[in-house]
Design a protein around this motif. Structure first.
Motif, mmCIF file in Angstrom:
data_model
loop_
_atom_site.group_PDB
_atom_site.id
_atom_site.type_symbol
_atom_site.label_atom_id
_atom_site.label_comp_id
_atom_site.label_asym_id
_atom_site.label_seq_id
_atom_site.Cartn_x
_atom_site.Cartn_y
_atom_site.Cartn_z
ATOM 1 N N ARG A 102 1.091 -1.210 0.320
ATOM 2 C CA ARG A 102 -0.041 0.346 -0.123
ATOM 3 C C ARG A 102 1.428 1.048 -0.038
ATOM 4 O O ARG A 102 1.826 1.414 1.490
ATOM 5 N N VAL A 103 0.509 2.238 -1.243
ATOM 6 C CA VAL A 103 1.354 3.086 -1.387
ATOM 7 C C VAL A 103 0.823 4.509 0.011
ATOM 8 O O VAL A 103 -0.185 5.409 -0.408
ATOM 9 N N LEU A 104 1.314 4.831 0.719
ATOM 10 C CA LEU A 104 1.671 6.040 1.752
ATOM 11 C C LEU A 104 1.243 7.064 1.344
ATOM 12 O O LEU A 104 1.086 8.100 1.290
ATOM 13 N N ARG A 105 2.620 7.356 0.233
ATOM 14 C CA ARG A 105 3.380 8.729 0.497
ATOM 15 C C ARG A 105 4.289 8.412 -1.200
ATOM 16 O O ARG A 105 5.023 7.201 -0.985
ATOM 17 N N TRP A 106 4.625 9.102 -1.757
ATOM 18 C CA TRP A 106 5.046 8.665 -3.480
ATOM 19 C C TRP A 106 5.632 10.221 -4.255
ATOM 20 O O TRP A 106 4.503 10.990 -4.302
ATOM 21 N N ALA A 107 6.765 10.455 -3.916
ATOM 22 C CA ALA A 107 7.009 11.857 -4.459
ATOM 23 C C ALA A 107 8.170 11.589 -5.491
ATOM 24 O O ALA A 107 8.527 12.739 -5.217
ATOM 25 N N GLY A 108 8.523 10.555 -5.670
ATOM 26 C CA GLY A 108 9.809 10.152 -6.677
ATOM 27 C C GLY A 108 9.877 10.858 -7.820
ATOM 28 O O GLY A 108 7.947 11.021 -8.299
ATOM 29 N N GLU A 109 10.442 11.044 -8.200
ATOM 30 C CA GLU A 109 10.219 11.211 -10.114
ATOM 31 C C GLU A 109 9.489 10.451 -10.937
ATOM 32 O O GLU A 109 9.048 10.267 -12.160
ATOM 33 N N GLN A 110 10.141 9.070 -10.682
ATOM 34 C CA GLN A 110 9.263 7.676 -11.514
ATOM 35 C C GLN A 110 8.941 6.980 -11.024
ATOM 36 O O GLN A 110 9.517 5.740 -9.595
ATOM 37 N N THR A 162 10.937 -3.760 -5.151
ATOM 38 C CA THR A 162 12.515 -4.112 -4.364
ATOM 39 C C THR A 162 12.464 -2.651 -3.969
ATOM 40 O O THR A 162 13.021 -1.744 -4.188
ATOM 41 N N LEU A 163 13.012 -3.358 -2.553
ATOM 42 C CA LEU A 163 13.609 -2.523 -1.930
ATOM 43 C C LEU A 163 15.327 -3.073 -1.595
ATOM 44 O O LEU A 163 15.692 -4.026 -1.015
ATOM 45 N N TRP A 164 16.180 -1.425 -0.899
ATOM 46 C CA TRP A 164 17.372 -2.397 -0.664
ATOM 47 C C TRP A 164 17.897 -1.496 0.352
ATOM 48 O O TRP A 164 17.344 0.070 1.028
ATOM 49 N N GLY A 215 17.733 5.287 -9.332
ATOM 50 C CA GLY A 215 17.231 3.864 -9.676
ATOM 51 C C GLY A 215 16.636 2.909 -8.573
ATOM 52 O O GLY A 215 16.007 2.758 -9.151
ATOM 53 N N ARG A 216 16.755 2.992 -7.285
ATOM 54 C CA ARG A 216 17.048 2.094 -6.728
ATOM 55 C C ARG A 216 16.411 2.922 -5.513
ATOM 56 O O ARG A 216 16.714 4.027 -5.290
ATOM 57 N N MET A 217 15.284 1.658 -4.838
ATOM 58 C CA MET A 217 14.260 2.542 -3.846
ATOM 59 C C MET A 217 15.662 2.015 -2.891
ATOM 60 O O MET A 217 15.033 0.825 -1.994
ATOM 61 N N LEU A 218 16.388 3.225 -1.575
ATOM 62 C CA LEU A 218 16.868 2.624 -0.599
ATOM 63 C C LEU A 218 15.918 2.635 0.954
ATOM 64 O O LEU A 218 15.058 4.067 0.878
ATOM 65 N N LEU A 219 15.807 2.144 1.666
ATOM 66 C CA LEU A 219 15.369 2.707 2.775
ATOM 67 C C LEU A 219 15.943 3.313 3.963
ATOM 68 O O LEU A 219 17.244 3.320 3.821
ATOM 69 N N ARG A 220 15.342 4.422 4.295
ATOM 70 C CA ARG A 220 15.585 5.096 5.762
ATOM 71 C C ARG A 220 15.250 5.109 7.073
ATOM 72 O O ARG A 220 15.682 4.486 8.192
#
Length: 285
Positions: free
Chosen positions: A211-219, A227-229, A256-261
Motif C-alpha cells: 500500500r502506497v502511503l506516500r510517493w514523491a519520486g520522479e519515476q 524491490t527495496l534496498w 534508480g533504486r528505492m533505498l530504505l531509510r
C-alpha cells in the motif's frame, strides 16, 4: 581507537616524510599567520575526547585555530555517530577536527583517501535522507591514496557488528516515522516475502502489493520493481525470523533504486496500525 602500533608507525613514517597540509583547506597555518602547535584534546569535545591520543594539532584541517572552535564546530556531527552508518565515522571526523599530533610532523596528519571513501559511501545515504549532501570540505580526492603518511581505517573493524539504523527496534520508531514521513520520497505499508544479499547490499522483496502511503519520486515506474534496498550489509532485527505481520517502510530514490531509510515491523494490533496510518496521511506534506 588508534592503537599504539599505529601511532608508532606514523611516528616512524614521519621521519622520512613531511606531511604537507591540504592546499584546498583554508588553514591559517598554511599562510604562516599562526604557528602550528600541539594542544590537549579538551574533555568537553565529545566527538574526539578519549579516541586514543591525547593531543591534537592546531590549526586543524578545517581551519579552526583553537580547541574551543574545533569543539564547537565538531558538536554538529555528533548525531551522525548515533546513526552507526560506519564503524570508522568517528576516526575520520576526528582526523579533521582533532588531527593526531606527532612532534616530528609540523602539519596535521590527514586521513587516508580509502578511509574517507568508506565513511562517505556508508554515511551519504543516511545524510541524503535528511537532505544533507557530502560536504565539499570532506572531498575524498584531497586526501592521500595510501602511499603517503595518513590515518587509515580500522583494519579489524567488524561491519556486521553494527546494527542497521534503518532497522533498529528502538521505542521511538513510530515517532521517527511520523517526523520523517513528509521528508521521505516514498512510504509503504507492506508485508515481506523474502530478502537476499546482493554484493554488500540487502535486497528486500515485498509480498504481494504494497500500500502506497506516500510517493514523491520522479519515476513512479520504479516502484513497480517491488524491490527495496538496504545499502551495506549489517544486522537487521526486523528481517529476522518469520516475516509475518505488517511493516512500514520509508525511503528515497537513489540511482534508480528505492533505498530504505526506516523499516519498522509493526508490533501492535491491526486497529492501532490503521489509526497510525490515518495520522500519517493527515500530515500536510
Amino acid at each position: 581507537k588508534l592503537t599504539r602500533l599505529e601511532t608508532e608507525s606514523l611516528t616512524q613514517a614521519s621521519e622520512v616524510f613531511y606531511a604537507n597540509p591540504v592546499s584546498d583547506f583554508v588553514t591559517l597555518a598554511e599562510f604562516g599567520t599562526v604557528r602550528s602547535a600541539c594542544k590537549p584534546v579538551p574533555n568537553t569535545m565529545g566527538l574526539c575526547f578519549g579516541i586514543g591520543y591525547g593531543e591534537m594539532r592546531l590549526p586543524n584541517l578545517l581551519g579552526h585555530d583553537s580547541a574551543r572552535e574545533a569543539q564547537q564546530q565538531s558538536a554538529a556531527w555528533m548525531p551522525l555517530l548515533g546513526k552507526h552508518c560506519h564503524p570508522d565515522t568517528r576516526r575520520f571526523l576526528c582526523s579533521l577536527f582533532a588531527p593526531v599530533c606527532l612532534p616530528e610532523v609540523t602539519a596535521p596528519v590527514r586521513p587516508c583517501r580509502s578511509l574517507c571513501e568508506a565513511v562517505r559511501d556508508a554515511c551519504l545515504p543516511v545524510m541524503s535522507a535528511f537532505g544533507f549532501p557530502w560536504p565539499e570540505m570532506f572531498n575524498c580526492s584531497r586526501f592521500p591514496d595510501g602511499s603517503e603518511l595518513c590515518i587509515p581505517g580500522e583494519r579489524d573493524s567488524n561491519r556486521g557488528s553494527v546494527m542497521c539504523e534503518v532497522c533498529s527496534p528502538d521505542s521511538g520508531g513510530e515517532q521517527e516515522i511520523q517526523q520523517n514521513f513528509c521528508k521521505s520520497q516514498f512510504a509503504f505499508r507492506l508485508r515481506i516475502g523474502s530478502w537476499s544479499l546482493v554484493g554488500t547490499d540487502v535486497r528486500v522483496v515485498p509480498q504481494g502489493r504494497s500500500r502506497v502511503l506516500r510517493w514523491a519520486g520522479e519515476q513512479r515506474a520504479a516502484m513497480e520493481q517491488s524491490t527495496l534496498w538496504l545499502p551495506h550489509r549489517c544486522p537487521c532485527p526486523a528481517l529476522d525470523g518469520q516475516h509475518t505481520g505488517s511493516y512500514i517502510a520509508l525511503g528515497h530514490m537513489q540511482n534508480g533504486r528505492m533505498l530504505l531509510r526506516r523499516l519498522l515491523k509493526w508490533s501492535r494490533g491491526e486497529k492501532e496500525l490503521k489509526k497510525f496510518i490515518r495520522m500519517l496521511l493527515r500530515q500536510n506534506c
